[in-house]
Write a protein that holds these residues in place. Sequence first.
Motif, PDB file in Angstrom:
ATOM      1  N   ASP A  47      42.251  21.624  38.955  1.00 39.91           N
ATOM      2  CA  ASP A  47      41.681  22.843  39.448  1.00 39.91           C
ATOM      3  C   ASP A  47      42.580  23.846  39.617  1.00 39.91           C
ATOM      4  OD1 ASP A  47      39.601  24.074  41.150  1.00 39.91           O
ATOM      5  OD2 ASP A  47      40.426  23.304  42.987  1.00 39.91           O
ATOM      6  N   GLN A  49      42.603  27.820  42.046  1.00 39.30           N
ATOM      7  CA  GLN A  49      42.199  28.446  43.189  1.00 39.30           C
ATOM      8  C   GLN A  49      43.123  29.445  43.123  1.00 39.30           C
ATOM      9  OE1 GLN A  49      39.764  27.787  44.955  1.00 39.30           O
ATOM     10  NE2 GLN A  49      38.961  25.846  43.984  1.00 39.30           N
ATOM     11  N   THR A  55      48.211  31.938  42.906  1.00 44.67           N
ATOM     12  CA  THR A  55      47.270  30.997  42.204  1.00 44.67           C
ATOM     13  C   THR A  55      47.782  29.764  42.210  1.00 44.67           C
ATOM     14  OG1 THR A  55      46.790  32.794  40.577  1.00 44.67           O
ATOM     15  CG2 THR A  55      46.254  30.543  40.030  1.00 44.67           C
ATOM     16  N   GLY A 160      36.629  26.121  38.406  1.00 43.05           N
ATOM     17  CA  GLY A 160      35.683  25.542  39.110  1.00 43.05           C
ATOM     18  C   GLY A 160      34.997  24.724  38.559  1.00 43.05           C
TER      19      GLY A 160
END
Length: 880
Positions: A47, A49, A55, A160
């Motif tokens: 993942d 984000q 980050t 995502g």
Amino acid sequence: MLSARGWARLMAGAMSLAVLGIVGCEEEDAAFGPFVDDVPPTVSIVDVQEVESFTDITVRAEDFIAVTVVITEIRDPNRLVAEITPAGDTLVLGFLLGVDTTRFSGRNTDVTVISKFQTFFTQPTIITIRAKAIDAQLNEAVTEATIILAGGGTTGGGLGFPVVSIFSPLSGQTVRDNTLIRVGVLASDATGLAQLNVLLTGVVTQPQADTIRFAVFRTDVDTLLDFFIPSGNLGTLTITAEAINLNSISAFASISVTVAQVVTGDTIPPVVSMVVSGGVQRRLAEAARMEADDSLIVDVVASDNESAVTRIGVTFVIKNATIGGDVFDTIFQDSILSPAISGTVPVRFVLVPDSLPLALFDSNVLPDTLFFEITAWAFDAPATPNCGATIDIFGGPNSLQCTSGDPILALGLPGGFTDRLIVAGRTVAFPQGSVIADAAVDTIRELLLLSDLQFGAIRPFDLRAEQFIDIVPVGSEPWGIFLDNSEDGLLAGNSGGTNISLVDLGPRTNPAAIVGEVDRFQTQDLQIFQVFEAVDVNIRVFISNAFDFSDRPQFVAEAANGLILFSTKPAVQDGPGTIREYDPAIRELRFFTAYAERRFTGRREIQIVNADSVFPVNGGAVLKVCDHERGNKPNVSCIFADFSDFLVFGVNDAATLVAGKVASDGWDTEIHSDLFIPSVGLQDTTFVTASGDREFVAFGEGDTPGQPGRIIMYESATQTITNSLMVSDLTGNAAQQVFGLALDNDGRLGVGRGQVAFFFGPDTPGGPNVLRLLGINNDIQSTGTGAALHPDHDQFSLGNPDERLAFLGSGDARLEIIDTRFFSFKRGDILIRDPIVGPLKITRRLAGLDPANVVVRLYGITANGVVVIPVRDVDIDPIP
């Protein structure tokens, strides 16, 4: 807990260990040696984000013995560097932006690491994430993912999950056995889709599945897949769709429907709905706009709860109010479904204006409005089929009674009304993901050449075939492009670096055979130095400050003298932009300050331009200025100025000594005493264009906050640039911004597109290189981008109304035609579908392709692609 894959790896390792143990026991003298692990770990990026300016990257690693190290890197894929591995191999990787290393002790076989990187991206930026896992015996595994970060955590295409949904059939609906069911799936993912799987389970004897693998980059998919339900398979049927993105992350959608037998004696017609789309609404009082080869789209959905659907169609009654009177025609389209399809049956129908009969629509007569009455209908499957219709173009379901025979209409009712304004131009979409910055026209090879910032390449567009051909790689983030003086080479300013590419365009043929990049000019760093005198403990000293400017090329042009003129891209880390001159023969450049503001500081001060270095020595008592002979970089020499005479020496001494070096050693260093250094910087996009004979090159400063944009002209014969007084007067009185710029063939007239249109030109030939404001047009639309002059426009065109034309892109999706002799006089408007948002280029008509009434061709960059606009003689109003 280990994943299924982890358990499999653990079992494989255990089996290997057992085999070694058995072999060791077979011979009494054999020693049970250490276990050798040659199986690398597995590593995956789970993942990503974005949280504010950070980050967070999650990496998972597995090994059946132990994971000892996990390394996570973020890299810039547009800048490549070579790295040497411990084994001596050379890897070419993206430039390293950040790295995080996590070490483990003990027997960790399944680990998850979250690395936090500080990022400062202010706009969508492509980065590569590279993760490496190392096990206890130094086996390595590496994986990469390319994603889009958007900065500030506001948007971004991180790592995502995909989005997937099933729109046909409807959840809970009844479908019939011994028929097909049409499964409709929507899927999307910002990072790209790799695969789509659809699986049917439940009442079917064996699961049914279908898979689509995407060979080309796709971010959105809308697809229909048909599956047959055998007779007697009654009960609950489960439909599952799986979307997998390029990072191997899956998302699922699932619905259930009921399979039942066909109802005997069915007399109930199907339920039908339709949604009409296609076209762009530009003005409330105007029909939606379409191009002649666009599609009017009718999405029809039919369902029948008693049996199945066998036929779906749509009927168009079309009217055109021509000069000779109203013209009508009726066109219907249908789709025969054999075998019948049960459940929700979506079918798309399209109608293209160019396909209509010539008596109804002529694409040479534009703009033109078409009026439509539309009816959608469907038949079901009994021996005597039932027909249901709808006239609601906004999606309302209906089962209106149908007329008998073709064309089918709703009995006693007109179709749903809509209209479309057909406008000029044909738009060809950019290849997916492209970000186009500039355009140049090669009339010899009949190519429109486009710079693609996103892919670091030139995208050639074949003007005759109106299609894109193979890309040409260049440097990082190519922005401005320009045909060189030979017309066989293309210059590309690589704004992601500090260099300019030269591309060999190959033989002068169509289809083109482009050779590719053959050279790259490095644009070295330049500074402006400010030196003034000060007193330190009663001792006079020199104080020196250096001002940095961006070195990253933006727009570019080649003058008649063979020198390359370019603007540099304002960048936060590199400072404001500038205007520069590059000599490709000696690989040297200088930048200009003549357009900048002049302001005395009231102290003994000088400003030094185009020097290699400037710094005080001996505690500030002496000023050292170094430069080299132009074209001979190793031949560096220096001057030393001091304070031996208060009236003569100091900064005055430095100016005198530098002037001597300019005369004797070929320096190009300039000394000023009133240069206001902040005014040198260009704060926004600075357009560059050249006259047809390349004797003049114009620069246009874009949207500069707090001050008007500036127009600046370079003259090839004198290698000088216009002064600031006339430039300030020009745009200060005419516009606050510059969003389009063009010069005619001999540079005697230029046009700038701002909030108004302003026309300018150089002063008397042979006189000082200054600009004059020739005229303005305050009546054009206040927003818009792009400007072009008739390809035959020159100083003699003022007497020819067919040539003295300027074409300006307007924000309300049209091109405004201005007479360049009577500047406030508009000669016409050409309505187009999408506004021009980038450069606007012009050529003469294409022989053998364009009809005789086409006078010129325009090529514009819109948000949806390249729009090609043949300008006809009737588009240009005559002089009254």
